[in-house]
Design a protein around this motif. Structure first.
Motif, mmCIF file in Angstrom:
data_model
loop_
_atom_site.group_PDB
_atom_site.id
_atom_site.type_symbol
_atom_site.label_atom_id
_atom_site.label_comp_id
_atom_site.label_asym_id
_atom_site.label_seq_id
_atom_site.Cartn_x
_atom_site.Cartn_y
_atom_site.Cartn_z
ATOM 1 N N ALA A 52 1.007 -1.032 -0.047
ATOM 2 C CA ALA A 52 0.112 0.116 -0.084
ATOM 3 C C ALA A 52 0.845 1.124 0.100
ATOM 4 O O ALA A 52 1.769 1.374 0.816
ATOM 5 C CB ALA A 52 -0.949 -0.077 1.172
ATOM 6 N N GLU A 53 0.610 2.152 -0.913
ATOM 7 C CA GLU A 53 1.532 3.518 -1.156
ATOM 8 C C GLU A 53 1.375 3.967 -0.010
ATOM 9 O O GLU A 53 0.539 4.388 0.641
ATOM 10 C CB GLU A 53 1.280 4.082 -2.402
ATOM 11 N N GLY A 54 2.793 4.334 0.553
ATOM 12 C CA GLY A 54 2.532 5.314 1.780
ATOM 13 C C GLY A 54 2.370 4.560 3.017
ATOM 14 O O GLY A 54 2.520 5.184 4.204
ATOM 15 N N VAL A 55 2.124 3.478 3.089
ATOM 16 C CA VAL A 55 1.805 2.510 4.181
ATOM 17 C C VAL A 55 2.916 1.428 4.211
ATOM 18 O O VAL A 55 3.458 1.348 5.124
ATOM 19 C CB VAL A 55 0.318 2.048 4.362
ATOM 20 N N LYS A 56 2.938 0.591 3.393
ATOM 21 C CA LYS A 56 3.917 -0.468 3.129
ATOM 22 C C LYS A 56 4.368 -0.491 1.718
ATOM 23 O O LYS A 56 3.891 -1.318 0.672
ATOM 24 C CB LYS A 56 3.321 -1.837 3.753
ATOM 25 N N GLU A 57 5.629 -0.215 1.597
ATOM 26 C CA GLU A 57 6.249 -0.130 0.342
ATOM 27 C C GLU A 57 7.375 -0.967 0.097
ATOM 28 O O GLU A 57 7.594 -1.332 -1.061
ATOM 29 C CB GLU A 57 6.554 1.413 -0.275
ATOM 30 N N THR A 58 7.732 -1.380 1.191
ATOM 31 C CA THR A 58 8.772 -2.472 1.268
ATOM 32 C C THR A 58 8.568 -3.347 2.433
ATOM 33 O O THR A 58 7.612 -3.225 3.085
ATOM 34 C CB THR A 58 10.290 -1.920 1.567
ATOM 35 N N ASN A 59 9.487 -4.528 2.644
ATOM 36 C CA ASN A 59 8.984 -5.487 3.542
ATOM 37 C C ASN A 59 9.884 -5.308 4.953
ATOM 38 O O ASN A 59 10.025 -6.002 5.912
ATOM 39 C CB ASN A 59 9.415 -6.916 3.183
ATOM 40 N N TRP A 60 10.395 -3.850 4.977
ATOM 41 C CA TRP A 60 11.251 -3.682 6.195
ATOM 42 C C TRP A 60 10.775 -2.434 6.827
ATOM 43 O O TRP A 60 10.529 -1.081 6.202
ATOM 44 C CB TRP A 60 12.672 -3.086 5.565
ATOM 45 N N SER A 61 11.069 -2.073 8.090
ATOM 46 C CA SER A 61 10.787 -1.030 8.766
ATOM 47 C C SER A 61 11.852 -0.618 9.858
ATOM 48 O O SER A 61 12.756 -1.669 10.297
ATOM 49 C CB SER A 61 9.204 -1.304 9.648
ATOM 50 N N VAL A 62 12.018 0.588 10.338
ATOM 51 C CA VAL A 62 13.014 0.906 11.176
ATOM 52 C C VAL A 62 12.012 1.377 12.668
ATOM 53 O O VAL A 62 11.383 1.971 12.455
ATOM 54 C CB VAL A 62 13.677 1.887 10.728
ATOM 55 N N THR A 63 12.886 1.104 13.454
ATOM 56 C CA THR A 63 12.313 1.329 15.117
ATOM 57 C C THR A 63 12.608 2.747 15.339
ATOM 58 O O THR A 63 13.953 3.296 14.722
ATOM 59 C CB THR A 63 12.793 0.362 15.963
ATOM 60 N N ARG A 64 12.007 3.575 16.199
ATOM 61 C CA ARG A 64 12.590 4.680 16.957
ATOM 62 C C ARG A 64 13.762 4.079 17.981
ATOM 63 O O ARG A 64 13.976 3.084 18.277
ATOM 64 C CB ARG A 64 11.464 5.235 17.691
ATOM 65 N N PRO A 65 14.617 5.057 18.500
ATOM 66 C CA PRO A 65 15.761 4.960 19.440
ATOM 67 C C PRO A 65 15.139 4.131 20.596
ATOM 68 O O PRO A 65 13.891 4.411 21.187
ATOM 69 C CB PRO A 65 16.286 5.919 19.851
ATOM 70 N N ALA A 66 15.638 2.923 21.007
ATOM 71 C CA ALA A 66 15.225 2.173 22.426
ATOM 72 C C ALA A 66 16.488 1.889 23.149
ATOM 73 O O ALA A 66 17.550 1.531 22.726
ATOM 74 C CB ALA A 66 14.801 1.157 21.944
ATOM 75 N N VAL A 67 16.170 2.080 24.454
ATOM 76 C CA VAL A 67 17.520 1.899 25.346
ATOM 77 C C VAL A 67 17.535 0.653 25.845
ATOM 78 O O VAL A 67 16.559 -0.146 26.406
ATOM 79 C CB VAL A 67 17.116 2.971 26.511
ATOM 80 N N GLY A 68 18.617 0.055 25.826
ATOM 81 C CA GLY A 68 18.972 -1.314 25.960
ATOM 82 C C GLY A 68 19.070 -1.701 27.561
ATOM 83 O O GLY A 68 19.347 -0.583 28.395
#
Length: 753
Positions: A277-293
Motif C-alpha cells: 500500500a503506497e505510503g503505508v507499506k512499500e517494502t518489507n522492512w521497517s525501522v524502529t525509533r531509538p530504544a534504550v537497552g
C-alpha cells in the motif's frame, strides 16, 4: 515403558452407553498414536509494574520476561527432555491420509465473530455439549479454533490490540477476551467425547510486537536472535526516516531499502511485497525509533516483516536458535498442555530469506530450502507428540508439493479455491479443470489438501502458480495458447468483473490478494444480484451453496466450512466496520457476527464487537428440524462421503465434459471394482450432457449414492448420459460388472457390495 494391558480374565472398562461414533461411524478410524502430556501446567505469576518502561528499569524487564513466549518455551521444553513419551510415534514423514482418517470434516471458527450467550466466552461456547451434539449430527469431526492466544503488542506498560485478527501472537497465554486455559481444556475434552479433534494455531513466521520484540529492541540476552533485525550504526541514523509521533516504527521506502542493502545491513528487496500500500507499506522492512537497552545503550533497528509492520518475522537460522525454540515451545504448549490434537501452521512458507548472489536481483525469500527444513522440524515435532499439522500458504503447486514431502501433513487448497469460484461466476469449468489436472500432474494428492468454503480470509485470487513460477509457461485456454501470467490476469479480471464493482457492490477488492466476500455473496454476484436487500428467493443461493459444498466434500481430503457458511451469512455494510477498514483491510466486511446455535437472538454484536450480519439460513438447531435446510442437505452429503470412504479415495481422472458448465471428478474407492463420480453443473441452467472416462468399466452399473436408484449403464465408449438441473450436484456409484453375472448387493442399505 510399555503401556498397561488388560489381562484376559479382566474385562475392559467400557462406557455404559454406546457412543455417537460407535453407532453412526462404526468403522471410523481412531488415532493409535501415543499422546505426550506435560507433567504439570506452568502458571504465570503477576509481576509488579513500577517505574519507567525502558531497559534501564529491572522491574520493567522482569515484567516483560514474565509474559515472554521464549521464556515460556524454555520452561515447557524441560518437561519433555529425556522422556520415553517422546519416542512412541513415527514422525519423519507426513501422513496426510492418517490426518484425514483422524478428522476429515472441519468447522473453522473465528473468535471475533461468534455470538455467544450473554456473559459466555468464545471458548466456553465451543466447549458446549449441545454444539458438539449438533456437529456430530451433521458429520463435523473437528473444530479449528482460530488463534486464541494473546496477540497484538506492548507499548510501555500497556497491551495494544491485534493488527491482524490475532495472527500477531505475543504470548502462550489464552487471551482473556476468548476465555481461559481451563475452558480450552474443557473444549478438548468435550470434543474427544464426541469423537472430535481440536485444531489450534501456531505462527512460525512472525510474532506481534509483544514482550519478546521489546526485549529484542533492548538487546536483552539472545532475544534479538528471534527476529530478522539488524542494529544500525548511529553514524548511519541520518539515512533512516524519522518515526512519526505515536508510532514505534516506520516502513522504509525503496530508496532507503537499496541504501541499506548496499551498506551491508539487509538483504534488500524481496520477491514480492505482500499487502503493498503506497505510503503505508512499500517494502518489507521497517525501522524502529531509538530504544534504550538493558546495557544502557540506545539503538535503532531495521527489521523484516513479510506482512504488517506489527508482525516482525522470525529468524530460523540465527546462531542462538531462539526463534526456533520459541515456536516449538508454543506448539508443545498447545498440544501437550492444552490438549489440542492438531495445529495450523500460519505463514510457514516464509521461514528462509537469503541475499541474492547477483547484484541487482531480488533476495530469495519464497520456496527457500530453509523454509522446507524448518517446516520439517515443526511438523516432525508435532507428529512426535501424537498430533498432525496443516499449512495455509498460497505458493505454487510445485512448492506446495515440496513443502508437503517432509513438512505439514496437509495443505490448504489454494489451488482450486479461486478456480471453483471462477467456475460459478462464469458458468464455465475450464479453468477449474485445468487447476485440478495440473495438481494431479505435478504430484499433489487431493487427499493431502484441505478443501474449504469460506474462512476468515479473502477469496484469494493471487494465482501464484500461474503468475510467478510458471508465468512464461504456455497453457491452452479458451481455444488459445497463453502464458501463465496472462491466464492469471484473465481469471482475475473475470472474478473482479462478476463479483465486485457495479455488478456486486457488496463485495470489495482486498489489496492485491483477492476479494472480501462470503460464499453467499459470491453466489449472489454470480446470480446477477446487485442489491443484497432484494434477496427473497433463498433457495437459489442455497442450491448453489450446496453445489460448492459438494465439490469440496466429495473428493479426497479434508472438507472445511465456517459458521458464515452454515448460517448463510452476507457481507456487512462498510459503514458498520469503518474504523476497521481505515488501513485498507477490507476483509472485515465478510467477518460478520453470527449466532451459530441461536443462543442470543437479541445480540446486535459479538462479544468482540463485530456487528451481527444477515443470516439467510438461520441457526443450526432450527435448520436441523427442516429437511430442506442447508444444514440438513449438507448432512446428507457428508453421510455419503463417510459411508463410501470418499475422503480417502484416490482421484484418477478429471475428464473432458460435453457442456462447459459441467465438471466430473472420478475417484477410485477402496473396493477396486467401485468408482465414485462427483458430477456438477456450475451453470444456472439445465444441462444435458455425457459423462465419459476411460477409468470406468464398460457395462458398469451407475446408481445414485443418495437414493440407491439406478441411473444408467456404461456403454462401450466408457460413457453414459446425464441430465442436471441448474446448479445441481450428483454423487454416483459405478460398479464394474461381476464376472459371473451375479447381481450387486447395495451398500446403501448397509450391506457390503
Amino acid at each position: 515403558m510399555s503401556e498397561r494391558r488388560e489381562d484376559e480374565d479382566q474385562a475392559p472398562e467400557r462406557p455404559t452407553e454406546i457412543t455417537y461414533a460407535e453407532h453412526f461411524h462404526p468403522a471410523r478410524p481412531r488415532s493409535l498414536r501415543h499422546r505426550a502430556r506435560v507433567k504439570s501446567s506452568f502458571t504465570h505469576h503477576s509481576v509488579a509494574q513500577d517505574g519507567p518502561a525502558n531497559g534501564q528499569n529491572p522491574v520493567y524487564v522482569s515484567w516483560l520476561l514474565s509474559q515472554s513466549m521464549l521464556a515460556d518455551a524454555n520452561l515447557i521444553s524441560q518437561q519433555f527432555s529425556g522422556q520415553g513419551s517422546m519416542w512412541q510415534n513415527p514422525y519423519a514423514n507426513p501422513s496426510p491420509r492418517h490426518a484425514v482418517d483422524t478428522a476429515s470434516v472441519w468447522f473453522t471458527a473465528y473468535p471475533l465473530s461468534l455470538i455467544t450467550r450473554p456473559e459466555q466466552s468464545y471458548l466456553g461456547a465451543l466447549a458446549d455439549e449441545e454444539l458438539w451434539k449438533a456437529f456430530a449430527a451433521i458429520g463435523i469431526e473437528a473444530v479449528h479454533t482460530g488463534p486464541v492466544k494473546r496477540a497484538g503488542g506492548i507499548s510501555g506498560w500497556q497491551h495494544t490490540p491485534s493488527v491482524d485478527g490475532h495472527f500477531d501472537r505475543i504470548s502462550t497465554q489464552i487471551d482473556p477476551a476468548f476465555g481461559t486455559e481451563e475452558q480450552f481444556r474443557e473444549m478438548c475434552a468435550t470434543a474427544t467425547w464426541y469423537g472430535g479433534t481440536i485444531i489450534d494455531d501456531i505462527v512460525p513466521g512472525h510474532t506481534g510486537k509483544g514482550s519478546d520484540f521489546r526485549l529484542a529492541e533492548m538487546k536483552h540476552a539472545d532475544y534479538p536472535g528471534i527476529y530478522h533485525m539488524v542494529e544500525i550504526d548511529p553514524r548511519d541514523w541520518e539515512a533512516l526516516p524519522e518515526v512519526p509521533a505515536g508510532q514505534d516504527s516506520v516502513n522504509i521506502d525503496t530508496a532507503t531499502e537499496e541504501w541499506l542493502d548496499k551498506a551491508g545491513y539487509i538483504i534488500g528487496r524481496l520477491q514480492r511485497v505482500i499487502f503493498y500500500a503506497e505510503g503505508v507499506k512499500e517494502t518489507n522492512w521497517s525501522v524502529t525509533r531509538p530504544a534504550v537497552g538493558t546495557d544502557g545503550v540506545e539503538r535503532r533497528w531495521v527489521y523484516l516483516h513479510y506482512f504488517k509492520d506489527g508482525q516482525p518475522s522470525i529468524n530460523w537460522l540465527d546462531p542462538s536458535f531462539a526463534g526456533m525454540r520459541m515456536v516449538i515451545g508454543d506448539a508443545l504448549h498447545s498440544l501437550a498442555d492444552l490438549g489440542s490434537g492438531a495445529l495450523r501452521l500460519d505463514a510457514n512458507g516464509f521461514l528462509g530469506a537469503e541475499k541474492s548472489a547477483s547484484e541487482g536481483n531480488v533476495a530469495w525469500s519464497e520456496g527457500h530450502p530453509l523454509s522446507e527444513a524448518a517446516n520439517h522440524l515443526i511438523a516432525s515435532m508435532v507428529r512426535k507428540v501424537g498430533g498432525f499439522t496443516f499449512q495455509e500458504l498460497n505458493l505454487s503447486i510445485d512448492d506446495i508439493r515440496e513443502t508437503g514431502e517432509a513438512g505439514a501433513d496437509l495443505s490448504y487448497d489454494f489451488i482450486n479455491r479461486p478456480a471453483y469460484h471462477h467456475a460459478l461466476a462464469t458458468a464455465d469449468t475450464e479453468f477449474l479443470r485445468l487447476t485440478l489436472r495440473t495438481s494431479l500432474e505435478l504430484g499433489v494428492d487431493p487427499a493431502s489438501l484441505v478443501h474449504a468454503l469460506q474462512n476468515h480470509d479473502e477469496l484469494t485470487y493471487e494465482l501464484v502458480h500461474w503468475s510467478t513460477g510458471h508465468h512464461d509457461d504456455l497453457y491452452t485456454y479458451r481455444g488459445e495458447s497463453i502464458t501463465g501470467a496472462d491466464l492469471a490476469n484473465s481469471v482475475r479480471r473475470d472474478l473482479c468483473e462478476h463479483l465486485t464493482g457495479t455488478n456486486a457492490p457488496y463485495n470489495l477488492v482486498f489489496t492485491t490478494n483477492g476479494i472480501a466476500c462470503t460464499t453467499a455473496t459470491v453466489i449472489a454476484g454470480a446470480l446477477g444480484i446487485t442489491d443484497l436487500d432484494t434477496i427473497d428467493d433463498i433457495d437459489r443461493i442455497r442450491r448453489a451453496h450446496l453445489l460448492l459444498a459438494t465439490f469440496n466434500a466429495l473428493q479426497p481430503g479434508v472438507f472445511a466450512l465456517s459458521g458464515w457458511d452454515l448460517c448463510g451469512m452476507l457481507t456487512l455494510e462498510p459503514s458498520e466496520v469503518s474504523e476497521l477498514l481505515e488501513r485498507g483491510d477490507t476483509r472485515w466486511i465478510h467477518r460478520a457476527g453470527h449466532d451459530l446455535m441461536g443462543v442470543n437472538p437479541r445480540a446486535t454484536r459479538s462479544a468482540a464487537g463485530m456487528p451481527r450480519g444477515r443470516s439467510l439460513y438461520g441457526p443450526i438447531p432450527e435448520q436441523l428440524t427442516d429437511d430442506t435446510s442447508f444444514v440438513r442437505q449438507l448432512q446428507a452429503i457428508l453421510q455419503v462421503r463417510s459411508h463410501y470412504g470418499i475422503a480417502t479415495s484416490r482421484q484418477v481422472d478429471i475428464p473432458d465434459v460435453s457442456h462447459k458448465g459441467m465438471l466430473v471428478l472420478v475417484h477410485q474407492l477402496e473396493d477396486s471394482r467401485q468408482h465414485q463420480l462427483t458430477v456438477l453443473n456450475f451453470a444456472n441452467e439445465p444441462v444435458a450432457g455425457t459423462v465419459r472416462s476411460e477409468q470406468l468399466p464398460p457395462g458398469g452399473r451407475v446408481s445414485d449414492m443418495f437414493t440407491g436408484e439406478p441411473v444408467a449403464e456404461l456403454d462401450d465408449l466408457y460413457s453414459f448420459a446425464v441430465k442436471l438441473d441448474p446448479h445441481q450436484a450428483m454423487s454416483l456409484l459405478v460398479e464394474a460388472p461381476l464376472p459371473d453375472g451375479t447381481e450387486h448387493r447395495s451398500r446403501l442399505s448397509g450391506e457390503p457390495a
